[in-house]
Design an enzyme around this catalytic site. Structure first.
Site, short mmCIF file in Angstrom:
data_model
loop_
_atom_site.label_atom_id
_atom_site.label_comp_id
_atom_site.label_asym_id
_atom_site.label_seq_id
_atom_site.Cartn_x
_atom_site.Cartn_y
_atom_site.Cartn_z
N LEU A 191 0.83 -1.21 0.00
CA LEU A 191 0.00 0.00 0.00
C LEU A 191 0.86 1.25 0.00
O LEU A 191 0.52 2.26 -0.61
CB LEU A 191 -0.91 0.02 1.24
N GLY A 192 1.97 1.22 0.70
CA GLY A 192 2.82 2.41 0.75
C GLY A 192 4.01 2.20 1.65
O GLY A 192 4.06 1.26 2.44
N GLY A 217 6.63 4.45 4.25
CA GLY A 217 6.89 5.72 4.94
C GLY A 217 8.35 5.75 5.33
O GLY A 217 9.16 5.01 4.79
N PHE A 256 9.62 4.93 8.19
CA PHE A 256 10.03 3.82 9.04
C PHE A 256 9.29 2.54 8.71
O PHE A 256 9.75 1.47 9.03
CB PHE A 256 9.77 4.17 10.52
N ASP A 311 3.02 15.64 12.22
CA ASP A 311 3.37 15.25 10.85
C ASP A 311 2.15 15.34 9.93
O ASP A 311 1.90 14.43 9.13
CB ASP A 311 3.96 13.83 10.86
P1 ADP Z 1 5.56 5.91 8.40
O1 ADP Z 1 5.14 5.83 9.85
O2 ADP Z 1 6.79 5.11 8.11
O3 ADP Z 1 5.70 7.34 7.92
P2 ADP Z 1 2.88 5.73 7.33
O4 ADP Z 1 2.01 5.37 8.47
O5 ADP Z 1 2.90 7.18 6.93
O6 ADP Z 1 4.39 5.22 7.55
O7 ADP Z 1 2.43 4.85 6.07
C1 ADP Z 1 3.09 4.97 4.82
C2 ADP Z 1 2.08 5.00 3.69
O8 ADP Z 1 1.33 3.75 3.69
C3 ADP Z 1 1.01 6.10 3.81
O9 ADP Z 1 1.45 7.33 3.29
C4 ADP Z 1 -0.13 5.49 2.98
O10 ADP Z 1 0.09 5.68 1.60
C5 ADP Z 1 -0.01 4.00 3.30
N1 ADP Z 1 -0.93 3.63 4.41
C6 ADP Z 1 -0.69 3.78 5.74
N2 ADP Z 1 -1.73 3.34 6.48
C7 ADP Z 1 -2.67 2.91 5.60
C8 ADP Z 1 -4.00 2.36 5.75
N3 ADP Z 1 -4.54 2.16 6.96
N4 ADP Z 1 -4.68 2.04 4.62
C9 ADP Z 1 -4.14 2.24 3.39
N5 ADP Z 1 -2.89 2.75 3.19
C10 ADP Z 1 -2.15 3.10 4.27
#
Ligand code: ADP
Length: 339
Positions: A20-21, A23, A25, A130
Site C-alpha cells: 500500500l505504501g 513511509g 520507518f 506530521d
Molecule cells: P511511516 O510511519 O513510516 O511514515 P505511514 O504510516 O505514513 O508510515 O504509512 C506509509 C504509507 O502507507 C502512507 O502514506 C499510505 O500511503 C499507506 N498507508 C498507511 N496506512 C494505511 C492504511 N490504513 N490504509 C491504506 N494505506 C495506508
C-alpha cells in the site's frame, strides 16, 4: 485493544495481498484475515521502536473517532512490530486530486474533517507533528453526492504535551517543508505546541488547492530560509479560481507567530469552512503540469526525510537569510547523515 501478540502469528492469521505504501520507518501492506476474509492494512515497522508504542496508544485512545484510522491488533517481537489497521482504500489525498473531479467545496469538506480531528487531538494536548497530504487518506466514498471521508494516519511522531506546556523540539521531527518557523528558529527550544499542526494545515491546504508546496526551494537551505521568512505566494494566477475565503484561510495559518495562528476551533468557524456554498469552484483533476510538479516535490521527500533525521545545526540554519544562505551548512549536515 488486547495485548500484543507474538510476531510469528501474523503470517498464521493474515495473508499479505500487496503493497500500500512506504513511509520513513514503515512498510504498509494490504492483507486479508484468513478466517474472516476481511481486508486490513498491516503496518510493519522494522525495529521495535518507542514510536510504535506511542502510535498504538494514541490510536487506541481515539478508536471512536471516525476520522482517525482504527487499530485492531498488534503483533510484536524484538525485531519487528506489525500494526493491523483499518484499510483505507482510497489512497493519499494528493493522488486522489489528480484522478477525481473535486471542487473547492469538496476540499473545504476534507480540510474541515482534518480540523475537527485536530480539535479533538489538541483538546487532549496531543500534537500530531506530521500533518501532510500523504498522511491524509481518503476513503472511497468520492462518488457524488457523497462527501469525501478521510482518515488521519501516522501518529509515530505525535507528542503529548505535559500539562499543556510547550514541548522541547529535540530531535527535529516531521518533514522539513512542513516544519513551522518556530521549529527552525533557535531562540527557544520549548516550541512544540498545537500551533505546529496548524501551520501544517496551512501548508496542506495550499498544496491541495494549487498542487505546489508553498515553501519548496531549489535546495533544502532555501526551503528553510523561505519558511523562516514566511515567504510564500498567494497571487491570483495561482488562487484566482478560488474564493477569497480560501486565500484568507491560508494566510491566517501561515503566520510566523504561533500565537497569531488560527487554532483548530478558529479554523472551524472561519467562513471558508463554515459557509454552506462556494460561489467560485475550481474543477479537478489538476492539470498535468501541476501534477508533475507535485510528483517532483514528492520525490524530494527522500532528501527531506534524511534532513529530518539529521542533527540539524539549528543555530547555523536560523542564520540562513536571503542574502546569507549557506548551502554548505545543509550539504555538510546532509552528507554527514549518511555516514
Ligand atoms: P511511516 O510511519 O513510516 O511514515 P505511514 O504510516 O505514513 O508510515 O504509512 C506509509 C504509507 O502507507 C502512507 O502514506 C499510505 O500511503 C499507506 N498507508 C498507511 N496506512 C494505511 C492504511 N490504513 N490504509 C491504506 N494505506 C495506508
Amino acid at each position: 485493544m488486547k495485548e500484543a501478540k507474538e510476531r510469528h502469528l501474523f503470517e498464521e492469521h493474515y495473508q499479505i495481498c500487496g503493497l500500500l505504501g512506504r513511509g520513513r520507518f514503515a512498510t504498509v501492506y494490504k492483507c486479508m484475515h484468513k478466517e474472516t476474509k476481511q481486508y486490513f492494512a498491516a503496518k510493519i515497522v522494522q525495529k521495535q521502536h518507542p514510536r510504535v508504542d506511542m502510535e498504538a496508544s494514541i490510536l487506541n485512545s481515539f478508536r471512536h473517532n471516525k476520522n482517525i484510522v482504527s487499530l485492531y491488533e498488534v503483533y510484536q517481537d524484538s525485531r519487528e512490530s506489525v500494526l493491523i489497521l483499518e484499510l483505507v482504500p482510497g489512497g493519499e489525498l494528493l493522488y486522489i486530486l489528480g484522478t477525481v473531479i473535486l471542487t473547492e467545496y469538496d476540499m473545504t469538506h476534507v480540510i474541515k474533517l482534518l480540523c475537527s480531528t485536530l480539535y479533538c487531538l489538541h483538546y487532549k494536548h496531543i500534537v500530531h507533528m506530521d500533518i501532510k497530504p500523504e498522511n491524509i487518506l481518503i476513503c472511497n466514498t468520492l462518488h457524488k453526492p457523497a462527501k469525501p471521508a478521510m482518515r488521519l494516519v501516522d501518529f509515530g511522531f505525535a507528542r503529548v504535551l505535559q500539562n499543556n506546556r510547550p514541548g522541547n523540539i529535540e530531535p527535529i521531527r516531521g518533514t522539513p517543508e512542513f516544519l513551522a518557523p518556530e521549529m527552525l528558529r533557535c531562540d527557544d527550544l520549548d516550541v512544540v505546541t498545537t500551533a505546529v499542526d496548524m501551520w501544517c494545515v496551512g501548508v496542506t491546504t495550499y498544496i491541495t488547492l494549487t498542487g505546489i508546496s508553498p515553501f519548496q526551494g531549489e535546495t533544502a537551505c532555501e526551503t528553510v530560509a523561505r519558511i523562516l521568512h514566511c515567504d510564500y505566494y498567494l497571487g491570483d494566477d495561482l488562487f484566482g479560481g478560488y474564493s477569497r475565503d480560501a486565500v484568507d484561510f491560508i494566510s491566517k495559518l501561515l503566520v510566523p507567530s504561533p500565537r497569531a495562528r488560527m487554532t483548530a476551533a478558529e479554523c472551524l468557524s472561519h467562513p471558508w469552512l463554515s459557509k454552506k456554498k462556494r460561489s467560485k469552484q475550481r474543477q479537478y483533476p489538476l492539470s498535468q503540469h501541476v501534477l508533475s510538479s507535485v510528483r517532483a516535490a514528492l520525490s524530494e521527500r527522500v532528501i527531506s526525510d534524511s534532513m529530518s533525521m539529521l542533527k540539524l545545526n539549528l543555530r547555523e540554519l536560523s542564520q540562513c537569510s536571503e542574502s546569507n544562505i549557506k548551502p554548505s551548512t545543509i550539504d555538510r549536515n546532509y552528507k554527514s547523515s549518511y555516514k
